[in-house]
Design a protein around this motif. Structure first.
Motif, PDB file in Angstrom:
ATOM      1  N   PRO A 199      37.247  21.829  -5.331  1.00 51.00           N
ATOM      2  CA  PRO A 199      38.075  22.332  -4.235  1.00 51.00           C
ATOM      3  C   PRO A 199      38.872  23.578  -4.593  1.00 51.00           C
ATOM      4  O   PRO A 199      39.163  24.399  -3.711  1.00 51.00           O
ATOM      5  CB  PRO A 199      38.989  21.149  -3.915  1.00 51.00           C
ATOM      6  CG  PRO A 199      38.990  20.308  -5.152  1.00 51.00           C
ATOM      7  CD  PRO A 199      37.627  20.468  -5.745  1.00 51.00           C
ATOM      8  N   ARG A 244      37.784  26.027  -6.119  1.00 52.71           N
ATOM      9  CA  ARG A 244      36.868  27.157  -5.992  1.00 52.71           C
ATOM     10  C   ARG A 244      36.105  27.104  -4.669  1.00 52.71           C
ATOM     11  O   ARG A 244      35.038  27.686  -4.557  1.00 52.71           O
ATOM     12  CB  ARG A 244      35.875  27.151  -7.157  1.00 52.71           C
ATOM     13  CG  ARG A 244      36.505  27.234  -8.535  1.00 52.71           C
ATOM     14  CD  ARG A 244      36.945  28.625  -8.872  1.00 52.71           C
ATOM     15  NE  ARG A 244      35.804  29.527  -8.991  1.00 52.71           N
ATOM     16  CZ  ARG A 244      35.909  30.840  -9.154  1.00 52.71           C
ATOM     17  NH1 ARG A 244      37.105  31.410  -9.179  1.00 52.71           N
ATOM     18  NH2 ARG A 244      34.834  31.590  -9.272  1.00 52.71           N
ATOM     19  N   MET A 245      36.658  26.406  -3.686  1.00 51.47           N
ATOM     20  CA  MET A 245      35.997  26.239  -2.386  1.00 51.47           C
ATOM     21  C   MET A 245      34.586  25.674  -2.557  1.00 51.47           C
ATOM     22  O   MET A 245      33.667  25.992  -1.824  1.00 51.47           O
ATOM     23  CB  MET A 245      35.965  27.558  -1.617  1.00 51.47           C
ATOM     24  CG  MET A 245      37.336  28.058  -1.204  1.00 51.47           C
ATOM     25  SD  MET A 245      38.077  27.070   0.118  1.00 51.47           S
ATOM     26  CE  MET A 245      37.108  27.607   1.506  1.00 51.47           C
ATOM     27  N   ASN A 246      34.442  24.821  -3.594  1.00 54.21           N
ATOM     28  CA  ASN A 246      33.172  24.161  -3.892  1.00 54.21           C
ATOM     29  C   ASN A 246      32.046  25.150  -4.141  1.00 54.21           C
ATOM     30  O   ASN A 246      30.877  24.911  -3.768  1.00 54.21           O
ATOM     31  CB  ASN A 246      32.802  23.174  -2.778  1.00 54.21           C
ATOM     32  CG  ASN A 246      33.895  22.153  -2.561  1.00 54.21           C
ATOM     33  OD1 ASN A 246      34.426  21.577  -3.506  1.00 54.21           O
ATOM     34  ND2 ASN A 246      34.264  21.928  -1.307  1.00 54.21           N
ATOM     35  N   ARG A 265      39.301  22.305   1.506  1.00 57.21           N
ATOM     36  CA  ARG A 265      39.275  23.084   2.741  1.00 57.21           C
ATOM     37  C   ARG A 265      37.890  23.607   3.112  1.00 57.21           C
ATOM     38  O   ARG A 265      37.693  24.066   4.229  1.00 57.21           O
ATOM     39  CB  ARG A 265      40.237  24.273   2.628  1.00 57.21           C
ATOM     40  CG  ARG A 265      41.697  23.890   2.460  1.00 57.21           C
ATOM     41  CD  ARG A 265      42.582  25.122   2.389  1.00 57.21           C
ATOM     42  NE  ARG A 265      42.288  25.934   1.206  1.00 57.21           N
ATOM     43  CZ  ARG A 265      41.722  27.127   1.236  1.00 57.21           C
ATOM     44  NH1 ARG A 265      41.371  27.666   2.399  1.00 57.21           N
ATOM     45  NH2 ARG A 265      41.488  27.795   0.134  1.00 57.21           N
ATOM     46  N   GLY A 266      36.940  23.563   2.182  1.00 57.53           N
ATOM     47  CA  GLY A 266      35.646  24.158   2.461  1.00 57.53           C
ATOM     48  C   GLY A 266      34.495  23.209   2.179  1.00 57.53           C
ATOM     49  O   GLY A 266      34.643  22.235   1.441  1.00 57.53           O
ATOM     50  N   CYS A 271      31.128  24.644   1.231  1.00 56.55           N
ATOM     51  CA  CYS A 271      30.678  25.365   0.040  1.00 56.55           C
ATOM     52  C   CYS A 271      30.707  26.848   0.365  1.00 56.55           C
ATOM     53  O   CYS A 271      30.026  27.309   1.288  1.00 56.55           O
ATOM     54  CB  CYS A 271      29.271  24.929  -0.359  1.00 56.55           C
ATOM     55  SG  CYS A 271      28.574  25.879  -1.747  1.00 56.55           S
ATOM     56  N   ALA A 272      31.489  27.615  -0.403  1.00 56.25           N
ATOM     57  CA  ALA A 272      31.684  29.039  -0.146  1.00 56.25           C
ATOM     58  C   ALA A 272      30.582  29.907  -0.728  1.00 56.25           C
ATOM     59  O   ALA A 272      30.715  31.125  -0.770  1.00 56.25           O
ATOM     60  CB  ALA A 272      33.038  29.477  -0.700  1.00 56.25           C
ATOM     61  N   GLY A 328      34.518  23.012   6.411  1.00 50.64           N
ATOM     62  CA  GLY A 328      35.135  24.325   6.294  1.00 50.64           C
ATOM     63  C   GLY A 328      34.091  25.381   6.022  1.00 50.64           C
ATOM     64  O   GLY A 328      32.934  25.253   6.456  1.00 50.64           O
ATOM     65  N   ALA A 329      34.481  26.415   5.281  1.00 53.28           N
ATOM     66  CA  ALA A 329      33.595  27.545   5.019  1.00 53.28           C
ATOM     67  C   ALA A 329      32.240  27.075   4.482  1.00 53.28           C
ATOM     68  O   ALA A 329      32.167  26.273   3.546  1.00 53.28           O
ATOM     69  CB  ALA A 329      34.254  28.484   4.021  1.00 53.28           C
TER      70      ALA A 329
END
Length: 270
Positions: free
Chosen positions: A22, A24-26, A59-60, A62-63, A115-116
Motif C-alpha cells: 500500500p 507504493r500503491m501496490n 488506496r489503490g 495497482c498503480a 483505486g488507481a
C-alpha cells in the motif's frame, strides 16, 4: 504458505488475493508476479474455494510496474519470463502465458478495483472475469506515455472488452479514465461508492459460492474464453456435448429439486 507482497485468505468459500504494497500503491514487482500466480493456483486447487477475489490494499488496486524495477529491467526478461510451465497441457496455449493465465483458472475471478488501476495493474484487471470498481477509481493503460507498447496481451484482451475503437483510444492516448466513463464503455461491470465496494463485491461472490454449481461455472467460463477461437457451429457442438453431461449430473437434479422445494442448493464442490 507465506507471502511477501500479497495477502491470501479463504473465508465462506471465497479466496481473497490482496496486492499488499500500500505504501507504493501496490506497484507491481517480480515477487508479486510470482506470488499472484502461485496464489491463483492454490485457490484453483482448493476444493473449499469456489470464487476468487483479487484486490489491492490501501488506496489503490495497482498503480502499474514499480518504477525502480522498470529502471533496471533487462529487455531479454520479457521473452525469458514467458517460458513458464502451463497449468494444463490439455488447455489452450493462449491461456498458459506469463499473465494471460486467469482464464485457465476454473473458478470465477472478480477484480475488486478499489483505486488507481494502471499499466500492468490494468492488464491484470482485464484478465479477471468481472470487474467491480469504486466510483473514485481511475484507469489508464500508461504504456505509450512511458515509451512502451501494448504489453502482455492487452492488445488482444482490451478490444474484447471495450471494442476496437475504445481500445485504440485508451492505448494510443494512455489518458486517465474516470470510473463513470469506464462503466459506460464496459471496462468495468459495476461501480459502487468506495465505502460500499467491499460489501457489494462479497455479496456477489457469496451468491456465486452458495447458489451456483461450481461445475457449471467452470464449464461456462471455459466456453466463453474458447468462443473467440470458434465458429458458431463449433461453439454449438461443444455446448450440446456439455449439455448432455450436465443433464446427467447430480448437480442438475439438485438444482431442480432445490428450486421445487424452495431451499438453498447443495451442489457438489467440483
Amino acid at each position: 504458505m507465506s507471502y511477501q507482497d500479497i495477502l491470501y485468505e479463504v473465508a465462506d468459500k471465497i479466496a481473497t488475493i490482496t496486492l499488499n504494497r500500500p505504501d507504493r500503491m501496490n506497484a507491481w514487482t517480480p515477487v508479486m508476479e510470482r506470488e499472484v500466480r502461485t496464489a491463483m493456483q492454490q485457490a484453483a486447487a482448493d476444493s473449499e474455494v469456489r470464487v476468487i477475489v483479487l484486490t489491492g490494499a490501501g488506496r489503490g488496486f495497482c498503480a502499474g510496474a514499480d518504477m525502480q524495477v522498470l529502471q533496471t529491467i533487462d529487455p531479454s526478461d520479457v521473452r525469458r519470463a514467458t517460458d513458464l510451465p502451463p497449468f494444463d497441457m490439455n488447455r489452450r496455449p493462449d491461456w498458459q502465458t506469463r499473465y494471460a493465465f486467469y482464464p485457465s483458472i476454473p473458478k470465477p475471478i472478480i477484480g475488486m478495483l478499489n483505486g488507481a488501476t494502471a499499466g500492468i495493474g490494468l492488464v491484470h484487471a482485464l484478465y479477471c472475469d468481472v470487474r467491480f470498481a469504486a466510483d473514485s477509481a481511475v484507469f489508464t493503460t500508461a504504456f505509450a506515455r512511458r515509451g512502451l507498447i501494448a504489453e502482455h496481451g492487452i492488445s488482444w484482451m482490451l478490444p474484447q472488452i471495450v471494442g476496437h475503437a475504445n481500445a485504440l483510444d485508451l492505448l494510443l492516448s494512455a489518458r486517465r479514465v474516470a470510473a463513470d466513463e469506464a462503466l459506460r464503455m464496459g471496462l468495468v461491470n459495476r461501480l459502487y461508492p468506495a465505502d460500499q465496494l467491499r460489501e457489494q463485491t462479497y455479496a456477489y461472490a457469496r451468491d456465486l459460492a452458495d447458489n451456483v454449481a461450481p461445475a457449471s461455472m467452470r464449464v461456462i467460463k471455459r466456453q466463453l474464453y474458447d468462443v473467440p477461437f470458434q465458429t458458431l457451429a463449433e461453439a454449438t457442438i461443444e455446448a450440446n456435448r456439455e449439455m448432455a453431461i450436465s443433464l446427467a449430473s447430480a448437480d442438475f437434479k439438485e438444482g431442480v429439486a432445490s428450486f421445487v422445494e424452495k431451499r438453498p442448493p447443495r451442489f457438489s464442490s467440483v
